[in-house]
Design an enzyme around this catalytic site. Sequence first.
Site, PDB file in Angstrom:
ATOM      1  N   ARG A 171     -30.246   1.801  -1.875  1.00 38.49           N
ATOM      2  CA  ARG A 171     -29.092   1.183  -2.116  1.00 38.49           C
ATOM      3  C   ARG A 171     -29.176  -0.053  -1.357  1.00 38.49           C
ATOM      4  O   ARG A 171     -29.484  -0.437  -0.279  1.00 38.49           O
ATOM      5  CB  ARG A 171     -27.694   1.988  -1.475  1.00 38.49           C
ATOM      6  CG  ARG A 171     -27.575   3.262  -2.435  1.00 38.49           C
ATOM      7  CD  ARG A 171     -27.289   2.961  -3.724  1.00 38.49           C
ATOM      8  NE  ARG A 171     -27.075   4.311  -4.678  1.00 38.49           N
ATOM      9  CZ  ARG A 171     -28.072   4.834  -5.323  1.00 38.49           C
ATOM     10  NH1 ARG A 171     -29.185   4.382  -5.310  1.00 38.49           N
ATOM     11  NH2 ARG A 171     -27.470   6.020  -6.033  1.00 38.49           N
ATOM     12  N   TYR A 220     -14.071   7.200 -12.678  1.00 34.65           N
ATOM     13  CA  TYR A 220     -14.071   5.970 -11.873  1.00 34.65           C
ATOM     14  C   TYR A 220     -14.552   4.817 -12.225  1.00 34.65           C
ATOM     15  O   TYR A 220     -13.968   3.611 -11.963  1.00 34.65           O
ATOM     16  CB  TYR A 220     -14.486   6.287 -10.297  1.00 34.65           C
ATOM     17  CG  TYR A 220     -14.492   5.125  -9.227  1.00 34.65           C
ATOM     18  CD1 TYR A 220     -13.654   4.671  -8.858  1.00 34.65           C
ATOM     19  CD2 TYR A 220     -15.842   4.687  -8.928  1.00 34.65           C
ATOM     20  CE1 TYR A 220     -13.800   3.483  -7.846  1.00 34.65           C
ATOM     21  CE2 TYR A 220     -16.091   3.536  -8.166  1.00 34.65           C
ATOM     22  CZ  TYR A 220     -14.889   2.905  -7.741  1.00 34.65           C
ATOM     23  OH  TYR A 220     -15.204   1.696  -6.925  1.00 34.65           O
ATOM     24  N   ASP A 228       4.079   1.827  -4.397  1.00 33.99           N
ATOM     25  CA  ASP A 228       2.936   2.044  -5.289  1.00 33.99           C
ATOM     26  C   ASP A 228       3.094   0.848  -6.286  1.00 33.99           C
ATOM     27  O   ASP A 228       3.884   0.502  -6.703  1.00 33.99           O
ATOM     28  CB  ASP A 228       3.364   3.375  -5.704  1.00 33.99           C
ATOM     29  CG  ASP A 228       2.364   3.955  -6.923  1.00 33.99           C
ATOM     30  OD1 ASP A 228       1.614   3.055  -7.609  1.00 33.99           O
ATOM     31  OD2 ASP A 228       2.112   5.218  -6.731  1.00 33.99           O
ATOM     32  N   SER A 245     -17.301  -3.386  -8.789  1.00 31.48           N
ATOM     33  CA  SER A 245     -18.529  -2.593  -8.232  1.00 31.48           C
ATOM     34  C   SER A 245     -19.743  -2.565  -8.925  1.00 31.48           C
ATOM     35  O   SER A 245     -19.407  -2.730 -10.083  1.00 31.48           O
ATOM     36  CB  SER A 245     -17.672  -1.119  -7.999  1.00 31.48           C
ATOM     37  OG  SER A 245     -18.926  -0.175  -8.012  1.00 31.48           O
ATOM     38  N   LEU A 253     -22.541   8.276   1.820  1.00 31.25           N
ATOM     39  CA  LEU A 253     -23.587   8.543   2.848  1.00 31.25           C
ATOM     40  C   LEU A 253     -23.015   8.090   4.542  1.00 31.25           C
ATOM     41  O   LEU A 253     -23.250   9.264   5.115  1.00 31.25           O
ATOM     42  CB  LEU A 253     -24.729   7.990   2.312  1.00 31.25           C
ATOM     43  CG  LEU A 253     -26.011   7.889   3.351  1.00 31.25           C
ATOM     44  CD1 LEU A 253     -26.378   9.506   3.426  1.00 31.25           C
ATOM     45  CD2 LEU A 253     -26.979   7.102   3.086  1.00 31.25           C
ATOM     46  N   ASP A 272       0.946  -1.233   0.176  1.00 30.32           N
ATOM     47  CA  ASP A 272      -0.098  -0.062  -0.078  1.00 30.32           C
ATOM     48  C   ASP A 272       0.901   1.137  -0.105  1.00 30.32           C
ATOM     49  O   ASP A 272       1.988   1.221   0.519  1.00 30.32           O
ATOM     50  CB  ASP A 272      -0.933  -0.090   1.237  1.00 30.32           C
ATOM     51  CG  ASP A 272      -2.133   0.831   0.992  1.00 30.32           C
ATOM     52  OD1 ASP A 272      -3.287   0.121   1.269  1.00 30.32           O
ATOM     53  OD2 ASP A 272      -2.011   2.205   1.115  1.00 30.32           O
ATOM     54  N   ASN A 273       0.551   2.379  -0.483  1.00 31.00           N
ATOM     55  CA  ASN A 273       1.317   3.547  -0.798  1.00 31.00           C
ATOM     56  C   ASN A 273       0.917   4.570   0.099  1.00 31.00           C
ATOM     57  O   ASN A 273       1.205   5.818   0.242  1.00 31.00           O
ATOM     58  CB  ASN A 273       1.712   3.891  -2.000  1.00 31.00           C
ATOM     59  CG  ASN A 273       0.256   4.414  -2.829  1.00 31.00           C
ATOM     60  OD1 ASN A 273      -0.736   4.258  -2.290  1.00 31.00           O
ATOM     61  ND2 ASN A 273       0.291   4.950  -4.185  1.00 31.00           N
ATOM     62  N   GLY A 318     -25.708  11.896 -11.888  1.00 29.42           N
ATOM     63  CA  GLY A 318     -25.091  10.563 -11.908  1.00 29.42           C
ATOM     64  C   GLY A 318     -25.506   9.399 -10.996  1.00 29.42           C
ATOM     65  O   GLY A 318     -25.448   8.328 -11.142  1.00 29.42           O
ATOM     66  N   ASP A 319     -26.366   9.854 -10.012  1.00 25.69           N
ATOM     67  CA  ASP A 319     -26.980   8.976  -9.188  1.00 25.69           C
ATOM     68  C   ASP A 319     -28.262   8.110 -10.020  1.00 25.69           C
ATOM     69  O   ASP A 319     -28.768   8.700 -10.785  1.00 25.69           O
ATOM     70  CB  ASP A 319     -27.578   9.774  -7.896  1.00 25.69           C
ATOM     71  CG  ASP A 319     -26.573   9.716  -6.973  1.00 25.69           C
ATOM     72  OD1 ASP A 319     -25.373   9.274  -6.911  1.00 25.69           O
ATOM     73  OD2 ASP A 319     -26.849  10.595  -5.788  1.00 25.69           O
ATOM     74  N   LYS A 330     -13.375   0.743 -13.443  1.00 27.09           N
ATOM     75  CA  LYS A 330     -13.798  -0.690 -13.218  1.00 27.09           C
ATOM     76  C   LYS A 330     -14.024  -1.629 -14.238  1.00 27.09           C
ATOM     77  O   LYS A 330     -13.946  -2.675 -14.315  1.00 27.09           O
ATOM     78  CB  LYS A 330     -14.971  -0.530 -12.057  1.00 27.09           C
ATOM     79  CG  LYS A 330     -14.244  -0.159 -10.733  1.00 27.09           C
ATOM     80  CD  LYS A 330     -13.551  -0.819  -9.941  1.00 27.09           C
ATOM     81  CE  LYS A 330     -12.969  -0.118  -8.740  1.00 27.09           C
ATOM     82  NZ  LYS A 330     -12.069  -0.855  -7.765  1.00 27.09           N
TER      83      LYS A 330
END
Length: 335
Positions: free
Chosen positions: A231, A149, A58, A124, A200, A31-32, A293-294, A153
Amino acid sequence: MAILVTGGAGFIGSHTVVELLAAGKEVVIVDNFVNAKPEVLNRIRKISGKDFKFYEADILDRPALDRIFEENDIDSVIHFAALKAVGESCRQPLRYYRNNIAGTLSLCEAMTAHNVKKIVFSSSATVYGMNNPVPFVETMPISQATNPYGSTKVMMETVLTDLFKADPAWSVVLLRYFNPIGAHPSGLIGEDPNGIPNNLLPYVAQVASGKLPYLSVYGDDYDTPDGTGVRDYIHVVDLAKGHLLALDKLAEAGVNIYNLGTGKGYSVLDVVNAFKKASGRDVPYKVVPRRPGDIAVCYADSSKAKHELGWEAKFDLDDMCRDSWNFTKNNPNGL
Ligand SMILES: NC(=O)c1ccc[n+]([C@@H]2O[C@H](COP(=O)([O-])OP(=O)(O)OC[C@H]3O[C@@H](n4cnc5c(N)ncnc54)[C@H](O)[C@@H]3O)[C@@H](O)[C@H]2O)c1
Ligand SMILES: CC(=O)N[C@H]1[C@@H](OP(=O)(O)OP(=O)(O)OC[C@H]2O[C@@H](n3ccc(=O)[nH]c3=O)[C@H](O)[C@@H]2O)O[C@H](CO)[C@@H](O)[C@@H]1O
């Protein structure tokens, strides 16, 4: 034989490492600290009473990865390391594509060079996009995401799938997480975002603790029972346990995809009410316009994970809020 956990100091990674250690696995973390703090490593040791190897590096640093593969007997990889903030990805797309895509390419190249061909990947529910009906099923087409993002994915799933097509010795498990929340019941590790939270639950927790004055509820005019977004929230410990079962699936070559969710949808106001109950605090909120975007509703069909992995979520929304509050209360200034 050890399991290499990229991003193992992060929210989901740290909880997964705890489960791996509890199951007697040998763990190597890279992990960085781009989105984690070193203290989490002490906390993992404290919870588990066990140790692991840690490399601050990294995943884009190929020589560093080579060193990790040379110095350890790595059997498989769980790949969490990525940047994950949707809004930030819209402002800094190149940084997201470089870190997530180039990082994954660098990792897969290093794995190939060291003949390690087993990987569990953190995907995701965002890959289902805006047009599939709920509940989301693994066989649905994945589509162009609404933000960089999400696009990373979709692309990383494609890269890993193509890798198997080119070399059938690869074993790839793509885990599509729904909305991971909660914290370890010890209160020692949990979600510890830098700055003002985007998601949230950490936002609600900071309102309950008095750090933030009120929650902005993004829209109450969706086609849902109370008008707010719905959700599939899943306890991070349930999610972590899913990775252990996914590792078993790596014994056979192929690409296997699993949704990890509870299959139940809760609205923003359901979450607010559950958090009030768990914390005994007020959670003031104001309704504001929808967040671009939701989508209205997102929840999983997780029957494939149940049938093929023997995995099922055990914790409910009250458990998630209780553990999230416990972590917030014990760590008012984060880790
Ligand atoms: N939390 C969610 O809601 C959610 C939902 C779906 C998918 N995911 C995915 O699950 C994974 C883990 O998410 P999380 O919530 O634990 O996030 P997180 O930010 O807490 O953890 C990611 C970890 O990766 C590290 N990292 C990032 N880039 C790195 C790099 N180039 N080299 C080395 N380390 C690097 C960070 O320091 C951090 O510790 C991510 O891939 C994320 O996209 C998360
Ligand atoms: C569009 C978007 O950002 N999607 C990302 C978001 O999912 P997602 O949007 O589902 O997760 P959030 O926690 O950000 O939001 C959950 C729900 O709460 C509402 N809400 C959220 C925050 C707030 O201050 N007020 C409020 O009302 C949202 O409108 C949504 O209905 O986080 C996931 C985990 O990092 C990512 O995988 C998703 O790609």
